[in-house]
Design an enzyme around this catalytic site. Structure first.
Site, PDB file in Angstrom:
ATOM      1  N   GLU A 163       0.848  -1.194   0.000  1.00 21.60           N
ATOM      2  CA  GLU A 163       0.000   0.000   0.000  1.00 21.60           C
ATOM      3  C   GLU A 163       0.881   1.239   0.000  1.00 21.60           C
ATOM      4  O   GLU A 163       1.887   1.291   0.715  1.00 21.60           O
ATOM      5  CB  GLU A 163      -0.907   0.109   1.248  1.00 21.60           C
ATOM      6  CG  GLU A 163      -1.997  -0.913   1.338  1.00 21.60           C
ATOM      7  CD  GLU A 163      -2.845  -0.778   2.618  1.00 21.60           C
ATOM      8  OE1 GLU A 163      -2.891   0.327   3.206  1.00 21.60           O
ATOM      9  OE2 GLU A 163      -3.434  -1.781   3.026  1.00 21.60           O
TER      10      GLU A 163
HETATM   11  C1  PNW Z   1      -3.905   1.598   6.182  1.00 27.53           C
HETATM   12  N1  PNW Z   1      -1.013   4.956  10.944  1.00 27.53           N
HETATM   13  O1  PNW Z   1      -4.095   1.892   7.525  1.00 27.53           O
HETATM   14  C2  PNW Z   1      -4.879   0.463   5.898  1.00 27.53           C
HETATM   15  O2  PNW Z   1      -4.259  -0.746   5.559  1.00 27.53           O
HETATM   16  C3  PNW Z   1      -5.980   0.792   4.962  1.00 27.53           C
HETATM   17  O3  PNW Z   1      -7.064  -0.098   5.164  1.00 27.53           O
HETATM   18  C4  PNW Z   1      -6.389   2.235   5.119  1.00 27.53           C
HETATM   19  O4  PNW Z   1      -7.525   2.553   4.377  1.00 27.53           O
HETATM   20  C5  PNW Z   1      -5.195   3.068   4.713  1.00 27.53           C
HETATM   21  O5  PNW Z   1      -4.054   2.767   5.481  1.00 27.53           O
HETATM   22  C6  PNW Z   1      -5.438   4.564   4.806  1.00 27.53           C
HETATM   23  O6  PNW Z   1      -5.688   4.938   6.139  1.00 27.53           O
HETATM   24  C7  PNW Z   1      -3.279   2.690   8.300  1.00 27.53           C
HETATM   25  O7  PNW Z   1      -1.603   5.603  11.842  1.00 27.53           O
HETATM   26  C8  PNW Z   1      -3.881   3.323   9.383  1.00 27.53           C
HETATM   27  O8  PNW Z   1       0.234   4.902  10.839  1.00 27.53           O
HETATM   28  C9  PNW Z   1      -3.131   4.062  10.249  1.00 27.53           C
HETATM   29  C10 PNW Z   1      -1.766   4.160  10.056  1.00 27.53           C
HETATM   30  C11 PNW Z   1      -1.159   3.527   8.987  1.00 27.53           C
HETATM   31  C12 PNW Z   1      -1.931   2.793   8.116  1.00 27.53           C
END
Ligand code: PNW
EC number: 3.2.1.21
Length: 450
Positions: A355
């Site tokens: 991602e």
């Molecule tokens: C990812 N952080 O989540 C997820 O894998 C996805 O499902 C999500 O939609 C995407 O990022 C965007 O938010 C994260 O706080 C959530 O470091 C939080 C963090 C990182 C990734």
């Protein structure tokens, strides 16, 4: 022209809960319960319909083909395959993913399957969820059921998406379900998630299947040059990055953090667990969004404040552009984390960027085209940094942009749009944004022309 290696995979990613909808035809997960409580999710949004990918999967695969994607990362909803978490698989659920995989293969798109992207069956949560070892066993059964159905056609298997988020945010804060805000619970959940991964690896291996896990990584930047901020950033790195990387790639939790956590981590690890968790990986999935800027001293009022406490907090760097999530845009962080991974872990397996992407505001012109110039610049910058990491010797095999579609962005509901394809949630109309057209050109050229 900055060309990528031959055979480099160009994909986009989604997750089941965020796009499928079709809620009536699956079991409940902890996310359904969480969404039902007013105040938990922005605007009271739910994922009951989401992008209706459950009904529109064929159209979505056609769209992927039109964009020229050569890979697609999706997750399997555990409650769709096993509505009660364990027991007999539901044929309808397995058939849905089987049709999806066939459609991808017909279009020459490589399926990259993730087993767990946070939608734990509610029935398992009621029995303790990731606090219990019985959930590890249930996960291994789930993995076996999906392997039996799709193992002949899917080559890339990822056990978990971002165990840091599932454990440290899910159990350690009240931001995501089960929202326990309990530090000891977070460490226990993290260990059981890693164990579930390790126990599933041998179950998934076989044939030409490649098995890996996806972690989210961020370089840590001390907010100032003080010794206190440097130490805080090192602890945040332990909490966020090393707590997961070290057991997976070295077979041990980082000692500095185990000492720091002390009693909160007592009695969690059983004999043999660490060897199980360190099962060799065929690839490591890395999700990268941004660097984290860290200052000493906790901020208890911050909903993201770490539990267990690490005596550190995230701050916003000044003078750095930010996305609609408020996340700083620092493309070189992607190169930094990859180069560091390779230096820290000599046996590092091949890497996929599973991602990378950003939420930005987009706008439609009178002709109906949707423009997202900031996302184009974000992607261009990060692919440039990725190209540099590869040139520096990091073995990266593919890149998945987050996300194919605007979707249910967890506790932020539909307010934050990460898609390269715009979704009108009233009509379910999909419109590729400028960034999708730009990404198509990158794929066609196998690299960056400018
Ligand atoms: C990812 N952080 O989540 C997820 O894998 C996805 O499902 C999500 O939609 C995407 O990022 C965007 O938010 C994260 O706080 C959530 O470091 C939080 C963090 C990182 C990734």
């Amino acid at each position: 022209m900055r060309e990528f290696p031959d055979g480099f995979r160009w994909g986009a990613a989604t997750s089941a809960y965020q796009i499928e909808g079709g809620a009536a035809e699956r079991g409940r997960s902890i996310w359904d319960s969480f969404c039902a409580v007013p105040g938990n999710v922005y605007h009271g949004d739910t994922a009951d319909v989401a992008c209706d990918h459950y009904g529109r999967w064929a159209e979505d695969v056609a769209l992927m083909a039109e964009l020229g994607l050569t890979a697609y990362r999706f997750s399997v909803a555990w409650p769709r395959v096993l509505p009660a978490g364990t027991g007999e698989p539901d044929r309808r659920g397995l058939d849905f993913y089987s049709r999806l995989v066939d459609a991808l293969l017909e279009r020459g798109i490589e399926p990259a399957l993730t087993l767990y992207h946070w939608d734990l069956p509610e029935a398992l949560h009621e029995r303790g969820g990731w606090l219990e070892r019985s959930t590890v066993d249930a996960f291994v059964d789930f993995a076996g059921a999906v392997r039996d159905q799709l193992g002949d056609r899917v080559r890339l298997w990822t056990t978990l998406n971002e165990p840091w988020v599932a454990a440290m945010l899910g159990y350690g804060t009240s931001l995501l379900p089960p929202a326990l805000a309990d530090g000891a619970a977070a460490l226990r959940a993290a260990h059981h998630l890693l164990l579930a991964h390790g126990q599933a690896v041998p179950v998934l291996r076989g044939g030409d299947r490649q098995v890996g896990i996806t972690v989210n990584l961020s370089p840590m930047v001390p907010a100032t040059s003080s010794a206190e901020d440097a130490a805080a950033a090192e602890r945040f790195d332990g909490y966020h990055n090393r707590w997961f990387l070290d057991p997976l790639l070295r077979g041990a939790y980082p000692q500095d953090m185990a000492d720091w956590y002390g009693a909160a981590f007592d009695g969690v690890v059983a004999p043999g667990d660490l060897a199980t968790i360190a099962a060799p990986l065929d690839f490591l999935g890395v999700n990268y969004y941004c660097r984290m800027h860290i200052a000493a001293g906790a901020d208890a009022a911050d909903p993201l404040t770490p539990r267990p406490a690490v005596g550190a907090r995230q701050v916003s760097p000044s003078g750095v552009p930010a996305t609609a999530m408020g996340w700083p845009v620092e493309p070189d962080g992607l190169r930094q984390i990859l180069v560091r991974l390779r230096a820290d872990h000599p046996g590092l397996p091949p890497v996929y960027i599973t991602e990378n992407g950003a939420a930005f505001h987009d706008y439609a012109d009178p002709a109906g085209a949707v423009h997202d110039p900031e996302r184009v610049e974000y992607l261009r910058g990060h692919l440039g940094a990725l190209h540099e990491a590869i040139a520096a010797g990091v073995d990266v095999r593919g890149y998945f942009c987050w996300s194919l579609l605007d979707n249910f962005e967890w506790h932020q509901g539909y307010a934050k749009r990460f898609g390269i394809v715009h979704v009108d949630f009233a009509s379910q109309r999909r419109t590729p944004k400028t960034s999708a057209r730009w990404y198509s050109e990158v794929i066609r050229a196998n690299g960056l022309r400018s």
